[in-house]
Design a protein around this motif. Sequence first.
Motif, PDB file in Angstrom:
ATOM      1  N   ALA A 348       0.803  -1.210   0.175  1.00 52.33           N
ATOM      2  CA  ALA A 348       0.028  -0.096  -0.074  1.00 52.33           C
ATOM      3  C   ALA A 348       0.719   1.027  -0.083  1.00 52.33           C
ATOM      4  N   GLY A 349       2.057   0.874   0.368  1.00 58.09           N
ATOM      5  CA  GLY A 349       3.153   2.194   0.320  1.00 58.09           C
ATOM      6  C   GLY A 349       4.476   1.900  -0.106  1.00 58.09           C
ATOM      7  N   THR A 350       5.469   2.783  -0.574  1.00 53.55           N
ATOM      8  CA  THR A 350       6.737   2.278  -0.799  1.00 53.55           C
ATOM      9  C   THR A 350       7.471   3.071  -0.184  1.00 53.55           C
ATOM     10  N   GLY A 351       8.606   2.485   0.608  1.00 55.33           N
ATOM     11  CA  GLY A 351       9.386   3.039   1.606  1.00 55.33           C
ATOM     12  C   GLY A 351       8.917   3.663   2.769  1.00 55.33           C
ATOM     13  N   SER A 352       9.854   3.792   3.658  1.00 46.72           N
ATOM     14  CA  SER A 352       9.465   4.277   5.068  1.00 46.72           C
ATOM     15  C   SER A 352       8.662   5.690   5.015  1.00 46.72           C
ATOM     16  N   ALA A 353       8.942   6.366   4.095  1.00 45.41           N
ATOM     17  CA  ALA A 353       8.466   7.859   3.853  1.00 45.41           C
ATOM     18  C   ALA A 353       7.150   7.692   3.344  1.00 45.41           C
ATOM     19  N   GLY A 354       7.001   6.830   2.311  1.00 41.97           N
ATOM     20  CA  GLY A 354       5.705   6.766   1.918  1.00 41.97           C
ATOM     21  C   GLY A 354       4.725   5.917   2.879  1.00 41.97           C
ATOM     22  N   LEU A 355       5.142   5.049   3.472  1.00 43.48           N
ATOM     23  CA  LEU A 355       4.583   4.386   4.402  1.00 43.48           C
ATOM     24  C   LEU A 355       4.006   5.359   5.644  1.00 43.48           C
ATOM     25  N   ALA A 356       4.809   6.202   6.050  1.00 46.27           N
ATOM     26  CA  ALA A 356       4.419   7.352   7.150  1.00 46.27           C
ATOM     27  C   ALA A 356       3.350   8.061   6.680  1.00 46.27           C
ATOM     28  N   GLU A 357       3.673   8.396   5.483  1.00 48.03           N
ATOM     29  CA  GLU A 357       2.585   9.567   4.848  1.00 48.03           C
ATOM     30  C   GLU A 357       1.280   8.734   4.810  1.00 48.03           C
ATOM     31  N   LEU A 358       1.224   7.692   4.083  1.00 53.76           N
ATOM     32  CA  LEU A 358      -0.180   6.904   4.103  1.00 53.76           C
ATOM     33  C   LEU A 358      -0.580   6.665   5.524  1.00 53.76           C
ATOM     34  N   LEU A 359      -0.129   6.295   6.401  1.00 54.97           N
ATOM     35  CA  LEU A 359      -0.464   6.111   7.747  1.00 54.97           C
ATOM     36  C   LEU A 359      -1.190   7.510   8.060  1.00 54.97           C
ATOM     37  N   ALA A 360      -0.488   8.575   8.045  1.00 55.79           N
ATOM     38  CA  ALA A 360      -0.792   9.806   8.609  1.00 55.79           C
ATOM     39  C   ALA A 360      -2.146  10.157   7.807  1.00 55.79           C
ATOM     40  N   ASP A 361      -2.215  10.027   6.398  1.00 58.08           N
ATOM     41  CA  ASP A 361      -3.391  10.171   5.731  1.00 58.08           C
ATOM     42  C   ASP A 361      -4.579   9.520   6.055  1.00 58.08           C
ATOM     43  N   HIS A 362      -4.236   8.010   6.508  1.00 59.71           N
ATOM     44  CA  HIS A 362      -5.261   7.248   6.819  1.00 59.71           C
ATOM     45  C   HIS A 362      -5.861   7.711   8.291  1.00 59.71           C
ATOM     46  N   ALA A 363      -5.103   8.017   9.234  1.00 58.94           N
ATOM     47  CA  ALA A 363      -5.597   8.761  10.594  1.00 58.94           C
ATOM     48  C   ALA A 363      -6.154  10.116  10.308  1.00 58.94           C
ATOM     49  N   THR A 364      -5.877  10.628   9.365  1.00 57.11           N
ATOM     50  CA  THR A 364      -6.779  11.886   8.987  1.00 57.11           C
ATOM     51  C   THR A 364      -8.025  11.650   8.828  1.00 57.11           C
ATOM     52  N   CYS A 365      -8.314  10.468   7.855  1.00 59.63           N
ATOM     53  CA  CYS A 365      -9.575  10.031   7.456  1.00 59.63           C
ATOM     54  C   CYS A 365     -10.362   9.294   8.584  1.00 59.63           C
ATOM     55  N   TYR A 366      -9.680   8.477   9.279  1.00 61.61           N
ATOM     56  CA  TYR A 366     -10.219   7.817  10.387  1.00 61.61           C
ATOM     57  C   TYR A 366      -9.366   8.119  11.734  1.00 61.61           C
ATOM     58  N   PRO A 367      -9.571   8.917  12.313  1.00 63.46           N
ATOM     59  CA  PRO A 367      -8.871   9.271  13.507  1.00 63.46           C
ATOM     60  C   PRO A 367      -8.809   8.194  14.481  1.00 63.46           C
ATOM     61  N   PRO A 368      -7.604   7.689  15.035  1.00 65.83           N
ATOM     62  CA  PRO A 368      -7.884   6.596  15.927  1.00 65.83           C
ATOM     63  C   PRO A 368      -8.230   6.926  17.360  1.00 65.83           C
ATOM     64  N   ARG A 369      -9.053   5.822  17.844  1.00 68.24           N
ATOM     65  CA  ARG A 369      -9.804   6.013  19.391  1.00 68.24           C
ATOM     66  C   ARG A 369      -8.960   6.213  20.291  1.00 68.24           C
ATOM     67  N   ASP A 370      -7.454   5.406  20.091  1.00 65.16           N
ATOM     68  CA  ASP A 370      -6.789   5.516  21.435  1.00 65.16           C
ATOM     69  C   ASP A 370      -5.344   6.158  20.745  1.00 65.16           C
ATOM     70  N   ALA A 371      -4.982   6.809  21.597  1.00 64.20           N
ATOM     71  CA  ALA A 371      -3.439   7.140  21.404  1.00 64.20           C
ATOM     72  C   ALA A 371      -2.758   6.087  21.179  1.00 64.20           C
ATOM     73  N   GLY A 372      -1.530   6.205  20.165  1.00 60.63           N
ATOM     74  CA  GLY A 372      -0.646   5.451  19.845  1.00 60.63           C
ATOM     75  C   GLY A 372      -1.004   4.261  18.861  1.00 60.63           C
ATOM     76  N   SER A 373      -2.240   4.196  18.462  1.00 58.10           N
ATOM     77  CA  SER A 373      -2.685   3.340  17.834  1.00 58.10           C
ATOM     78  C   SER A 373      -3.088   3.818  16.265  1.00 58.10           C
ATOM     79  N   MET A 374      -2.837   2.962  15.130  1.00 56.31           N
ATOM     80  CA  MET A 374      -2.981   3.400  13.877  1.00 56.31           C
ATOM     81  C   MET A 374      -4.060   2.498  13.172  1.00 56.31           C
ATOM     82  N   LEU A 375      -4.537   2.790  12.085  1.00 55.58           N
ATOM     83  CA  LEU A 375      -5.490   1.914  11.188  1.00 55.58           C
ATOM     84  C   LEU A 375      -6.604   1.647  11.663  1.00 55.58           C
TER      85      LEU A 375
END
Length: 832
Positions: A348-375
Amino acid sequence: MSRDRSDPSTPAGYVVTNTGGAWAGAPGSVAVSGYVQGDVIVGLPRYRLTALASGPPRPAETLRLAELLDARHRVVPFLGREDEQRSLRRWLGSPYIRGDREVRLIHAPGGQGKTRLADQFAETAREAGWEVLRAHRDPGASDPAPAGDPHRTDHGMLVLVDYGDRWPAGDLRALFTDPRLHRGGPVRVLVLARSLGYWWQTLRHWLRTLGMSTQERELPPLAPDRADRERLFRAAATRFAALVPHVRTDAVRVPDLADPAYGTALTLQLAALVAVAASRHPGAPTPSTLVDMYGYLLDREVGHWQQLLAGAAVTSRPEQLDRAVLAATLAGPVPYDVAQAILGSVGAGTGSAGLAELLADHATCYPPRDAGSMLEPLQPDRLGEAYLALALPGHGWSSHPPRPWAVGTVRTLLRGDGMPTATAAQVRASTLTVLAEVAASWQHVASGVLLPALRDDPTLATAAGGAVLARIVDLPSVDVGLLARIEPVLPSRRHVDFDNVARDVMARLVSDRLSRDLDPVERARSHIAYGRRLANAGDREAALEQADLAVAAGEAALASRPAAQTSALLAQALHVRGHRLAAVNRYSAALASVERAVKLLSPLAEDRGVDAESYRSTFAETLDNLALRLSHTYRHEQAEVVARRAVSLFTGGPGSTVEDVGLAGALTNLAVIEAHLGRGGEALSTVRRAEQIWRRLSEDEPSVYRPELALALNTVGLRHAELGQLTAAVAIAEESVGIYRDLVRANAVAFELDLAAVLANLSGYLWQLGRRAEAFQLNAEAEEIFARWGGANPQAFSKHLRHLRENIAAMRAQQSPADLRRWELGAGSFNS
């Protein structure tokens, strides 16, 4: 039963002895996943407790369309459930008694409103001064323990457990033994689940052994008739119309609410929301089926991603977010590093920068309920399940084309490709859990994805625990061919999380096999295998019935095809039946069965041919079984001769783990027999040899061999007591009791009776040392266990219960240490 007090040959106390398990699977060792308790390592803790979030929910005006359905936002006023609320308030306010701990299960299909009811109840409890915690089935830091005096009784604690039927059994047991649930004040635990099955039946029995009372209640449909549905639909539509812009109330179309599919809170709110949103476009068709309604909301989710991209709020393309959302639906929420591994594995993403960017974007769309968790997965969960089902091919809804990469993503997560071992196991378990839930409602997910994956890799069957596997094997499209591939990968020994589902799998397999005209050899093997699963699950009478059938089939096999192999098969069936008979204290019949097994095996093992070596270990195990049965029938001199022969055969082996296990068990039994013959010093030396072997084995595999060590330690304590070394006896017995208490927390059915036996022995040692209050307490605990089991099987346990009560009466009547009547019990009595 009285005995001659001058008889020096009668040993002092219970002993729980081992007879090996290569044939009988007895006594069952335990392998339990879920928590670490005391010295018994049985997995990793996978739950946490957090304080229930307080404060108002997010403003409804800021929520996306799909978020308006999420129960945590409480957008639609809570309506109905008056009877359930009154019942819960009564449960909360019942008179307080010290040790007051109660568990209630509320079960219903998804979307029925369990979460809203629980949240409403939690608010009621908090307003009444109760501390409210939520249990999470994932790792992470729990909130710090509550401050203040843990023994306060002027308020209570309420714990909410969602998706109880998805929790691994070991994790639930760990939760219920958490120190916070065993404090001074009253404790209420509310468990929510979609299904009521064996997971609850097993847990309910175990909870009662902890002194927790249990109740269960099925949540009925919120709107059983059309009038109720129309009332609730209009209430929800009115609320949504106030929040969704540009609504045309005159264009809101009410679906056919006579359809029973609209009987749940979620489906009514879904229909109301879609009708309100669709009214903004009068010329467009309004979705008329639940699938199309879910699809309507999912299309709006994609539109949301596109709007965020256009506004530069995210940089990931919708195709990338689509993959991330699917991965989150299957495996989330997870810690950041695990989220990176997941997205990297599915491309779903390429390289560490690409993965970090995608995780941040997913969190923007779907904010985590708990601090420290993603997806964070799509909510409500039924929407996420529909998203997954429509993404996978085979559903036939042309307006919702599947993703060509979706099956590959699922397979990758099930394999855990490119992930560290622990991460892969976590992701695999979560993915399988979600797939099993979706497959129960969407047949194409079962037939096209889940079951083919299991056929390709049957080891997946154990990835998410017994409750999830039980849901899988109950799917209509599961056939006996798949079950036959799954059964060999299930734990062969006792395993608290899988014993019941393993029994059910074997029951279906044996039923199918016996429906055909099976060769008697195969019938005998099937009955032996099924009996072992029944015994592991604690169904002693049914296990004995299977042993009888195995013997009958073995007789037929030998009669039709006389040969060494059929003779050995019949011996195996007789050997197993000896364990099963001893499990219900039918010692004379057990002896006769094992004697015949030895007679059949003896010429095979003692022959000078090359095949004799292959029978030596099984012959030694059967001799060990015979020695124990002879001892049970008071033929101790004969038992010693046989036991020494078994020890000799095990000692002469190649020194493998299997040989070590057999030798340790045989030495333990020999020590019991030596004690019966009045040779206490020899008995202590012999059982110490066994103890050393068990300690060495349990260092490598504690979850397998700790139970065997506990058996041997109990025997060591008895031998010390017979020699007058009571302080040493207490120390060693306390170690045995400690192990058994841990094991009972994991599987009461398998180990509770053994705990009672060791408690009774320890009580006797303490009494003789003048520690009378402790002795009374332990003997009373043993009495309570035997009384409970005796109610289910008076014939098997009435003698033991009577002896315990006689001991208590003797203690009360005497001011000096009582001469407690004690007796020997072999492992075959309870653990075959």
